[in-house]
Design an enzyme around this catalytic site. Sequence first.
Site, PDB file in Angstrom:
ATOM      1  CB  SER A  42      -0.886   0.014   1.260  1.00  0.00           C
ATOM      2  OG  SER A  42      -1.553   1.253   1.419  1.00  0.00           O
ATOM      3  CE1 TYR A  90      -4.385  -1.807   5.083  1.00  0.00           C
ATOM      4  CE2 TYR A  90      -3.130   0.186   4.581  1.00  0.00           C
ATOM      5  CZ  TYR A  90      -3.897  -0.880   4.164  1.00  0.00           C
ATOM      6  OH  TYR A  90      -4.184  -1.039   2.835  1.00  0.00           O
TER       7      TYR A  90
END
Length: 250
Positions: free
Chosen positions: A142, A155
């Site tokens: 990401s 995350y």
Amino acid sequence: MRLKNKTAIITGGASGIGRATALRFANEGTQIVIADINGDGGQETVNLIKQQGGTALFYETNVSDSKQVKELVSATVGNFGKLDILFNHAGVGNPDVKSVDLEEEDWDRIIDINLKSVFLGIKYAVPEMKKASGGAIINTSSLLGIKGQKYLAAYNASKAGVILLTKNAALVYGKDRIRVNAIAPGVIDTQIIDGWKNDERKWPIISRANALGRIGTPEEVANAVLFLSSDEASFITGATLSVDGGGLTF
């Protein structure tokens, strides 16, 4: 057809980027196994592929469970005779909380699904790819695996780990003609950003926070995965391809 007669596993293929990639692969002649915990969504993806004349199967899989991932790979080879491509895409988001307020169970769940699953996919796919004299593995990191964002500790950590795990695997298995790369999507129009969309204060900022001034589509990410899976990327391994509209430059 760039992937004619190839066999691919796509985890997290029930929706979003996973589904878009599955449909893109099918158009390029790939036999596809969809893996997801969402049975209805996974089967819907398979049905969409079959409607356009493609070949696909669905296996309900918890990608953080070693036994289930091993069985997924075995079933794929059992049905199609080989494994050429693995797209480790399954993932989950992070509650927006400070690290000190993040529950340990949430940390474990996010790390298991976003990072451990990539390790397990590599662990069980590589031996089969060696038998096929090579293959391609694409892992989903990401934009937030490259730069930090407040309140997303787990995350950030999980997606950063994917990048280094990708480099590690590329170094180890290059001699076996297995290429391992990662993609780093920015803000893409999928379910994972639904919470941001509902924030009237933040969304106008988040939705334009890149050089192109818009969010991306699952299909745009699928095109990048297709490239990294194809022979057009034959001299690319250990790389992380940002698909973020210039989010890193913003």
